[in-house]
Design an enzyme around this catalytic site. Structure first.
Site, PDB file in Angstrom:
ATOM      1  N   THR A 123       4.584  -1.875   5.877  1.00 16.79           N
ATOM      2  CA  THR A 123       5.972  -1.186   5.591  1.00 16.79           C
ATOM      3  C   THR A 123       6.884  -1.795   6.772  1.00 16.79           C
ATOM      4  O   THR A 123       6.566  -1.927   7.838  1.00 16.79           O
ATOM      5  CB  THR A 123       5.707   0.124   5.718  1.00 16.79           C
ATOM      6  OG1 THR A 123       4.774   0.548   5.001  1.00 16.79           O
ATOM      7  CG2 THR A 123       7.004   0.921   5.650  1.00 16.79           C
ATOM      8  N   GLU A 124       8.263  -2.122   6.111  1.00 19.24           N
ATOM      9  CA  GLU A 124       9.098  -2.488   7.003  1.00 19.24           C
ATOM     10  C   GLU A 124      10.474  -1.361   7.069  1.00 19.24           C
ATOM     11  O   GLU A 124      10.581  -0.815   5.825  1.00 19.24           O
ATOM     12  CB  GLU A 124       9.888  -3.769   6.538  1.00 19.24           C
ATOM     13  CG  GLU A 124       8.954  -4.976   6.665  1.00 19.24           C
ATOM     14  CD  GLU A 124       9.335  -6.431   6.370  1.00 19.24           C
ATOM     15  OE1 GLU A 124      10.416  -6.480   6.067  1.00 19.24           O
ATOM     16  OE2 GLU A 124       8.521  -7.276   6.665  1.00 19.24           O
ATOM     17  N   GLY A 128      10.185  -0.053   2.660  1.00 19.08           N
ATOM     18  CA  GLY A 128       9.143   1.042   2.416  1.00 19.08           C
ATOM     19  C   GLY A 128       8.188   0.650   1.493  1.00 19.08           C
ATOM     20  O   GLY A 128       7.579  -0.307   1.872  1.00 19.08           O
ATOM     21  N   ILE A 154       3.447   2.220  11.610  1.00 16.81           N
ATOM     22  CA  ILE A 154       2.079   1.658  11.923  1.00 16.81           C
ATOM     23  C   ILE A 154       1.262   2.619  12.730  1.00 16.81           C
ATOM     24  O   ILE A 154       1.594   2.698  14.019  1.00 16.81           O
ATOM     25  CB  ILE A 154       2.300   0.319  12.776  1.00 16.81           C
ATOM     26  CG1 ILE A 154       3.455  -0.900  11.688  1.00 16.81           C
ATOM     27  CG2 ILE A 154       0.778  -0.629  12.716  1.00 16.81           C
ATOM     28  CD1 ILE A 154       2.963  -0.802  10.399  1.00 16.81           C
ATOM     29  N   ARG A 267     -10.282  40.122   5.871  1.00  8.75           N
ATOM     30  CA  ARG A 267      -9.104  40.907   5.834  1.00  8.75           C
ATOM     31  C   ARG A 267      -9.210  42.039   4.778  1.00  8.75           C
ATOM     32  O   ARG A 267      -9.398  41.817   3.457  1.00  8.75           O
ATOM     33  CB  ARG A 267      -7.747  40.124   5.586  1.00  8.75           C
ATOM     34  CG  ARG A 267      -6.504  40.703   5.690  1.00  8.75           C
ATOM     35  CD  ARG A 267      -6.009  41.024   6.916  1.00  8.75           C
ATOM     36  NE  ARG A 267      -4.560  41.381   6.895  1.00  8.75           N
ATOM     37  CZ  ARG A 267      -3.941  42.536   6.990  1.00  8.75           C
ATOM     38  NH1 ARG A 267      -4.792  43.674   7.219  1.00  8.75           N
ATOM     39  NH2 ARG A 267      -2.907  42.634   7.091  1.00  8.75           N
ATOM     40  N   GLU A 362       0.771   5.386   2.585  1.00  7.21           N
ATOM     41  CA  GLU A 362      -0.291   4.500   1.693  1.00  7.21           C
ATOM     42  C   GLU A 362       0.342   4.204   0.263  1.00  7.21           C
ATOM     43  O   GLU A 362      -0.287   4.168  -0.643  1.00  7.21           O
ATOM     44  CB  GLU A 362      -1.660   4.965   1.486  1.00  7.21           C
ATOM     45  CG  GLU A 362      -2.736   3.660   1.553  1.00  7.21           C
ATOM     46  CD  GLU A 362      -2.854   3.075   2.929  1.00  7.21           C
ATOM     47  OE1 GLU A 362      -3.292   1.832   2.872  1.00  7.21           O
ATOM     48  OE2 GLU A 362      -2.716   3.686   3.989  1.00  7.21           O
TER      49      GLU A 362
END
Length: 384
Positions: A123-124, A128, A154, A267, A362
């Site tokens: 990814t940059e 994206g 990263i 509960r 991912e």
């Protein structure tokens, strides 16, 4: 597919580790955003970082159904632990499947023990999930590549000493992905981690921005030794990555469901356990059904991977469905807990903060839908 005795033992060892060592301290570590050094060391000792590495380079790889169950167990205890081995596993598979013999011998034995940890960088900042717009370039200069560019989000970058970097070795190639290659980059001059990114959840494990400024690596760093194969190589690696993310989501969903089911029995309101109130009981029924379906889809996709057939559609379906289910189950678990679900003294608020990562990580779920749709058309539907 039922696991054999040896692989069942692997999963059981991890389950015991999670129950005895992870769950009692995960909340504190997560709230303090503390890197889990001692837990990572135990994961090394029990072989978690070598699960995708076969002999003679490691102790022997496990089946993909076994691998995803290990990742699920880790995420059930603390999702960040599954993240600590996620990218490492993808890089392991990339080197096993595509690496030269020299690359395998250089990296895999140390990766199997966890002595050398690895991560991947796709990814940059401006791209994206749009890998075609990649701007990181590695230009060949004699027996070296000179890398310039940046990557973002990263995971484990500070604690990984090997990075599988997807970059352009032929910026003029058309289509663009025909010029992509993967370089196995160690931390050298010209490589820097510019900052850690603050996150809603997924605490304790860093996600960083990386910069490459005239970073020189030898041509032997080229995965497989041939340029232009990086895109197809990484797509195969992402099948592993998406199965791992689906397993993380399933683990978070399991943790949220288990907590909600127990709380609903403990509960009481209006003189009876709250699960006996129809609104809560119906919610638990839907949560359990969705969890069962997500886990079945995950294990089916993992079997498909081991068959050797292309499974990007199945992995995408598992990732898409399991991540959406994890988000819904986490929210429903919070509702079952009522006001306590909003308290940091209970784990359900952590599940609610961790679950969104699997939706956007991912490859976003919107990207997954595109991958799935293309494969449905190409395959003429679903083979049942």
């Amino acid at each position: 597919m039922k696991l054999g005795a040896e692989e069942r033992s692997v999963v059981e060892v991890v389950r015991e580790f999670v129950d005895k060592q992870v769950k009692p301290i995960a909340r504190v570590l997560e709230h303090d955003n503390t890197h889990p050094d001692e837990l990572i060391e135990t994961m090394k000792e029990i072989g978690v970082f070598g699960l995708c590495i076969p002999e003679p380079y490691g102790y022997g790889s496990v089946s993909m159904p076994c691998y995803v169950q290990v990742a699920e167990e880790l995420a059930r205890g603390w999702m960040s632990l599954a993240g600590a081995m996620g990218g490492h596993s993808v890089v392991s598979k990339l080197i096993v499947l595509f690496g030269t013999e020299e690359q395998k011998q250089t990296y895999l034995p140390r990766m199997a023990t966890g002595e050398l940890r690895a991560t991947m960088a796709l990814t940059e900042p401006g791209g994206g999930s749009d890998l075609q717009s990649m701007r990181t370039v590695a230009r060949r200069n004699g027996d070296q590549y000179v890398i310039n560019g940046s990557k973002t989000w990263i995971s484990n970058a500070r604690r990984s000493d090997l990075i599988a970097l997807l970059c352009k070795t032929d910026p003029a190639a058309r289509p663009a992905h025909a010029g992509f290659s993967i370089l196995l980059v160690e931390k050298l001059a010209g490589f820097a981690i510019s900052r850690d990114l603050p996150k809603l959840g997924y605490k304790g494990v860093e996600a960083c921005e990386l910069t490459f400024a005239d970073c020189h690596v030898p041509t032997t760093a080229l995965l497989g030794g041939s340029e232009g194969k990086g895109f197809s190589q990484m797509m195969k690696g992402l099948e592993v990555g998406r199965l791992q993310v689906a397993a993380r989501a399933t683990g978070v969903a399991r943790a949220a469901f288990d907590d909600a089911l127990q709380y609903a029995q403990d509960r009481e309101s209006f003189g009876k356990p709250i699960w006996q109130h129809q609104s809560v009981g119906n919610m638990l029924a839907e949560m359990g059904t969705k969890l069962y379906a997500a886990r079945s889809l995950l294990l089916d996709a993992a079997e498909k991977f081991d068959s050797g057939e292309r499974c990007d559609m199945e992995a995408g379906m598992a990732k898409l469905f399991a991540s959406e289910v994890a988000m819904q189950i986490a929210l429903d678990a919070l509702r079952v807990h009522g006001g306590y679900g909003y308290s940091t003294e209970y784990d359900v608020e952590r599940y609610f903060r961790d679950a969104p990562l699997m939706i956007v990580g991912e490859g976003t779920n919107e990207i997954q839908k595109g991958v799935i749709a293309k494969q449905l058309v190409k395959r003429g539907g679903i083979d049942i």
